[in-house]
Design a protein around this motif. Structure first.
Motif, mmCIF file in Angstrom:
data_model
loop_
_atom_site.group_PDB
_atom_site.id
_atom_site.type_symbol
_atom_site.label_atom_id
_atom_site.label_comp_id
_atom_site.label_asym_id
_atom_site.label_seq_id
_atom_site.Cartn_x
_atom_site.Cartn_y
_atom_site.Cartn_z
ATOM 1 N N TYR B 45 0.865 -1.186 0.000
ATOM 2 C CA TYR B 45 0.000 0.000 0.000
ATOM 3 C C TYR B 45 0.906 1.243 0.000
ATOM 4 N N GLN B 46 0.599 2.165 -0.912
ATOM 5 C CA GLN B 46 1.522 3.283 -1.192
ATOM 6 C C GLN B 46 1.669 4.295 -0.057
ATOM 7 N N ILE B 47 0.754 4.300 0.917
ATOM 8 C CA ILE B 47 0.885 5.272 2.016
ATOM 9 C C ILE B 47 2.133 4.999 2.853
ATOM 10 N N ILE B 63 3.394 6.761 6.651
ATOM 11 C CA ILE B 63 3.222 6.221 8.010
ATOM 12 C C ILE B 63 3.769 4.796 8.086
#
Lengths: 161, 150
Positions: B45-47, B63
């Motif tokens: 997931y790119q976050i 994060i």
């Protein structure tokens, strides 16, 4: 009050057991995982040390329950596991956060093991929070090894918002 | 980067008391470690590695993966029980606050109970990760099994 995002289709999915899928536990996966966490215990890296301590092979580090077999035909491109569960519902909510993780072990998981994985959605709830409307999904997963022993269970909370 | 909690000390069931704190594990995950974790766990997931993507979702920046915090707490427990041959039975946490890379994260545990069940010596703990402001960003509980002396 925001509109209700929980459809009848979602409610019907609660408790429905998924088709079983397979997680492979191999030496490369174990070392890569242990390295990513920063483990220093040799039981995750050195086969002789693992055997000296009574394990069948390299021990899977805490949280590592094997790697789902990847196949573009049925795997999620971002998360690697089987497509399905909440990801199949078009909720209109694009962002997600992990809300929590719980794992329980009933036996050792070692390199060479093949785990049969099945899961179900245990609960879906809608809440309003600082980040807006959230759909909170709890998924329970069971991991059985090649000898038919349930070696682990996990419970994950996913937040879509 | 890790400040190892691995003291190598063998901890036995008789040695522990309710209220005791176990040796802390101090982590300081770099963005490189988050990329390692993406590969190790399969969560891309790119976050967790793309600053622009993370900001576009309303986050302050990249994060730390929640599951990595769970795995760090697994390391905290493992390093404590493994030298004597103990095992982790279960551990679970809620991700209550964001953690950011290149920030110290302290993994801690305090013993809340001791019991014997089905021939096993079980120790219950409160566990959590703590950010540099002292906030518990992932509080939870754990149960481990420890051998007895002799």
């Amino acid at each position: 009050m925001a509109e209700n995002l929980i459809t009848e289709e979602m409610k019907a999915a609660i408790g429905r057991e998924s088709e079983p899928s397979t997680n492979e536990v191999d030496k490369t996966g174990i070392r890569m995982f242990a390295r990513s966490v920063g483990h220093t215990d040799q039981v995750f890296y050195d086969e002789d040390e693992a055997k000296r301590r009574g394990y069948r092979g390299l021990l899977a580090p805490p949280h590592y329950l094997g790697t789902p077999i990847f196949n573009p035909k049925y795997s999620d491109p971002t998360f690697g596991g089987r497509r399905g569960g909440m990801r199949e519902f078009n909720t209109g909510l694009k962002r997600r956060l992990n809300g929590g993780t719980e794992m329980e072990y009933f036996g050792d998981i070692c390199a060479g093991d093949t785990l049969t994985v099945s899961s179900h959605i245990a609960d879906i709830a809608q809440r309003e929070g600082g980040i807006g409307t959230m759909l909170i999904t709890t998924t329970e997963t069971t991991y059985k090894n090649q000898l038919g022993q349930v070696v682990a269970k996990s419970r994950g909370t996913g937040i879509q918002y | 980067m890790t400040t190892a909690a691995a003291t190598g000390n063998k901890v036995y069931f008789e040695d522990v008391e309710v209220g005791q704190e176990i040796p802390k594990l101090v982590k300081n995950p770099s963005t490189q470690q988050l990329v390692h974790w993406a590969a190790g766990s399969g969560d891309f997931y790119q976050i967790h590695y793309d600053q622009d993507f993370a900001r576009s979702t309303g986050l302050n920046g990249i994060i730390v993966h929640g599951a990595l915090k769970h795995a760090f707490l697994g390391q905290l427990l493992w390093d404590w029980v493994a030298p004597s041959g103990g095992t982790i039975k279960k551990w679970g946490v809620s991700y209550r606050g964001m953690d950011y890379p290149a920030q110290e994260m302290t993994c801690r545990g305090v013993i809340t109970g001791k019991r014997q069940e089905h021939g096993e010596n079980l120790v219950d703990l409160e566990i959590w990760t703590e950010n540099p402001s002292g906030q518990k960003t992932s509080p939870g509980t754990a149960t481990v099994s420890l051998p007895k002396r002799g």
